[in-house]
Design a protein around this motif. Sequence first.
Motif, PDB file in Angstrom:
ATOM      1  N   ASN A   1       0.852  -1.171   0.000  1.00 39.72           N
ATOM      2  CA  ASN A   1       0.000   0.000   0.000  1.00 39.72           C
ATOM      3  C   ASN A   1       0.893   1.227   0.000  1.00 39.72           C
ATOM      4  OD1 ASN A   1      -2.752  -0.838   0.037  1.00 39.72           O
ATOM      5  ND2 ASN A   1      -2.486  -1.574   2.141  1.00 39.72           N
TER       6      ASN A   1
ATOM      7  N   TYR B   1      -6.157  -5.697  -3.742  1.00 44.34           N
ATOM      8  CA  TYR B   1      -7.324  -5.548  -2.875  1.00 44.34           C
ATOM      9  C   TYR B   1      -7.603  -6.930  -2.311  1.00 44.34           C
ATOM     10  CZ  TYR B   1      -8.422  -0.928  -4.780  1.00 44.34           C
ATOM     11  OH  TYR B   1      -8.385   0.400  -5.141  1.00 44.34           O
ATOM     12  N   ILE B   2      -7.360  -7.107  -1.033  1.00 44.23           N
ATOM     13  CA  ILE B   2      -7.545  -8.407  -0.390  1.00 44.23           C
ATOM     14  C   ILE B   2      -7.551  -8.200   1.123  1.00 44.23           C
ATOM     15  CG2 ILE B   2      -5.044  -8.900  -0.297  1.00 44.23           C
ATOM     16  CD1 ILE B   2      -5.676 -11.847  -0.901  1.00 44.23           C
ATOM     17  N   PHE B   3      -8.320  -9.011   1.830  1.00 42.30           N
ATOM     18  CA  PHE B   3      -8.216  -9.035   3.295  1.00 42.30           C
ATOM     19  C   PHE B   3      -7.462 -10.299   3.659  1.00 42.30           C
ATOM     20  CE2 PHE B   3     -11.978  -6.260   3.038  1.00 42.30           C
ATOM     21  CZ  PHE B   3     -11.605  -5.277   3.949  1.00 42.30           C
TER      22      PHE B   3
ATOM     23  N   LYS C   1      -6.188   3.369  -5.002  1.00 38.41           N
ATOM     24  CA  LYS C   1      -5.997   2.485  -3.849  1.00 38.41           C
ATOM     25  C   LYS C   1      -5.437   3.278  -2.669  1.00 38.41           C
ATOM     26  CE  LYS C   1      -5.753  -1.057  -1.178  1.00 38.41           C
ATOM     27  NZ  LYS C   1      -4.929  -2.192  -0.969  1.00 38.41           N
TER      28      LYS C   1
ATOM     29  N   SER D   1      -9.005  -2.535   8.432  1.00 38.19           N
ATOM     30  CA  SER D   1      -7.770  -2.440   7.641  1.00 38.19           C
ATOM     31  C   SER D   1      -6.673  -3.311   8.241  1.00 38.19           C
ATOM     32  CB  SER D   1      -7.297  -0.987   7.630  1.00 38.19           C
ATOM     33  OG  SER D   1      -7.000  -0.583   8.963  1.00 38.19           O
ATOM     34  N   SER D   2      -5.674  -3.653   7.421  1.00 45.14           N
ATOM     35  CA  SER D   2      -4.544  -4.436   7.949  1.00 45.14           C
ATOM     36  C   SER D   2      -3.791  -3.613   9.003  1.00 45.14           C
ATOM     37  CB  SER D   2      -3.608  -4.895   6.826  1.00 45.14           C
ATOM     38  OG  SER D   2      -3.132  -3.816   6.075  1.00 45.14           O
TER      39      SER D   2
END
Length: 305
Positions: A103, A126-128, A186, A256-257
């Motif tokens: 990011n 885009y991934i969790f 993003k 969010s991470s």
Amino acid sequence: MNIVILGAGALGVYFGGRWLESGAEVSFLVREKRAAQIEANGLKINSTHGDYELKNPHITTEPDKIESPDIVLVGVKGFHLEGTFNQLQTLTEKGAYILPVLNGIEHIEILQNKFGKDRVLGGLSYIFAALNDKGHAEQAGNMHHLYFGPLDPSQEAICEKLEHMSKNSGFISKKSSDMMYELWKKYMFISALSGVTTAANLPIGAVREHGETFHIAKMIMREIQSLAKHYGTVISDDDVEAALQNARSLDSEATSSMHKDRRKGLRLEVDHIQGGAVRMAEEKGLEVPSLRTVLGLIKPFETPE
Ligand SMILES: NC(=O)C1=CN([C@@H]2O[C@H](COP(=O)(O)OP(=O)(O)OC[C@H]3O[C@@H](n4cnc5c(N)ncnc54)[C@H](OP(=O)(O)O)[C@@H]3O)[C@@H](O)[C@H]2O)C=CC1
Ligand SMILES: CC(C)(CO)C(=O)C(=O)O
């Protein structure tokens, strides 16, 4: 095509694992402690899109031992980027292109200045996803998108190869001809989402319940929209609305991470993400009060005690 995964973290294991599952050549370049954990527990993906156990993955701590690398996916946190330079030097000298999936925005120019504009591809995800206690990747939800594309015209052929290779890889791959636009969109989304969830220490559902708190996400997006324009990328009002809609549509417990890292007491990427935006704004003489505020609120939690 030989893919090197630099940083067998959540994204590295997920995308490296999916490529491996589809039959691609993949090596994982890791540090000693992670190598020992992988030796003990193996590598696995637990995912809503199907679990996968990586059988005999090629793990190494020595970039010299990697033959003919084509692409090195850099999946480290922003604060570890500089620590990868020696490894990247070795791999780019062997002909590898760098595909960063961090990011943020600042790292693109940092990598280009260090390794040359022709070496650095555009990439984002885009991934969790997160690593669990065993060092296995846990992926949740529908999103598992990898965007990539050339940032220099000379990179068209390698991106086409990557597109071809990723077609049957079990995740959603998107080759874009305008990766700076995708990167800024993003960046806008993650600066806002990680900013509000980490500063409030709440998942997105609880943030949304409080209009004043969710409004901060909107203000951050507007500031990044303006910042992007100063750096030559136009993000439209519709793009801002789409990003807000994306934040509105996430599961209530999603976060969010960076916020997950705050909950775990891990080091935070706040300097790389919100800090980077503030630095870039200062260079252009632009005021970004909402970004400055969340940066200030998150800073005390940046480094574990
Ligand atoms: N997680 C997510 O859902 C998403 C994350 N992102 C972004 O992707 C990037 C990566 O995130 P994520 O995968 O979650 O991060 P993780 O913390 O899960 O993984 C990062 C990995 O990098 C490794 N590493 C650091 N330095 C080196 C090095 N010099 N050599 C080899 N390995 C190294 C760390 O290993 P070690 O054990 O040795 O420290 C760690 O395993 C971040 O910028 C993040 O913001 C983007 C979209 C979603
Ligand atoms: C919001 C999300 C999950 C989207 O990919 C992300 O990038 C992060 O949490 O770091």
